[in-house]
Design an enzyme around this catalytic site. Structure first.
Site, mmCIF file in Angstrom:
data_model
loop_
_atom_site.group_PDB
_atom_site.id
_atom_site.type_symbol
_atom_site.label_atom_id
_atom_site.label_comp_id
_atom_site.label_asym_id
_atom_site.label_seq_id
_atom_site.Cartn_x
_atom_site.Cartn_y
_atom_site.Cartn_z
ATOM 1 N N VAL A 104 84.698 -18.600 103.765
ATOM 2 C CA VAL A 104 84.471 -17.303 104.397
ATOM 3 C C VAL A 104 85.780 -16.887 105.053
ATOM 4 O O VAL A 104 86.616 -17.724 105.385
ATOM 5 C CB VAL A 104 83.334 -17.320 105.444
ATOM 6 C CG1 VAL A 104 81.986 -17.510 104.761
ATOM 7 C CG2 VAL A 104 83.572 -18.388 106.492
ATOM 8 N N SER A 105 85.951 -15.593 105.237
ATOM 9 C CA SER A 105 87.203 -15.085 105.804
ATOM 10 C C SER A 105 87.211 -15.095 107.324
ATOM 11 O O SER A 105 88.255 -15.252 107.942
ATOM 12 C CB SER A 105 87.466 -13.661 105.313
ATOM 13 O OG SER A 105 87.622 -13.659 103.915
#
Length: 194
Positions: free
Chosen positions: A10-11
């Protein structure tokens, strides 16, 4: 013994990994072999992915929920897939249903590579066309020169009067290469002494 590894990313901390982890579990990836990372896909320096790539060996398989978990740019993804293929590591992307262990999966990867090359070629072509159009209208790109016509004239006079390139650069507050590029050419080698 071949191992199937999973990679989830995930960012930001506000995003949730649950859907990716569930997809990897349903695909048969043992939780002990899942590597999780919080980093932008645009970053080249993702330590968890780098560690996983170092861990993968011949016969292993890397499984991701979606290809964009590995990277956001097509050239980067294609390079990564090529590296895995050279090392004998399979890649499965669950969302896109790509499996490089099959002929169809390898074909898909080659299609992605061709699309990435075409994208790069189109960008280069558009850039060159834009630069040519700007030049035709008298616009030259890049940073403006620090050497105005007056500064260039002063530099030439100082050099002709016997000042060194280093001294002229110091007086004008520019680099010696700037003085050489703008003023030395027209007066000959005599003014180039350091």
């Amino acid at each position: 013994m071949a191992i199937t590894f999973g990679y989830a990313r995930v960012s930001t901390a506000t995003q949730v990994l649950d859907a990716q982890l569930d997809a990897l579990r349903v695909a048969g990836v043992d939780g002990r072999h899942v590597r999780v990372e919080m980093a932008s896909g645009r970053r080249q320096d993702r330590p968890v992915l780098a560690g996983l790539l170092a861990e993968l060996g011949d016969g292993d398989t890397l499984v991701v929920a979606k290809l964009d978990r590995l990277g956001r740019s097509m050239p980067h993804l294609v390079g990564l897939v090529d590296e895995l293929e050279r090392r004998g590591v399979g890649l499965r992307s669950l969302s896109e249903q790509i499996d490089t262990a099959s002929p169809a999966g390898r074909f898909m990867v080659h299609m992605l590579a061709a699309l990435a090359q075409m994208e790069a070629d189109l960008i280069r072509e558009r850039t060159n066309e834009g630069l040519a159009a700007a030049r035709a209208r008298g616009r030259i790109g890049g940073r403006p020169s620090v050497m105005s016509p007056d500064r260039t004239s002063s530099a030439r006079e100082l050099l002709a009067g016997g000042k060194s390139v280093v001294a002229v650069a110091a007086v004008l507050g520019v680099s010696t290469s700037t003085v050489r590029r703008h003023a030395v050419v027209s007066i000959g080698a005599g003014g180039e002494t350091g």
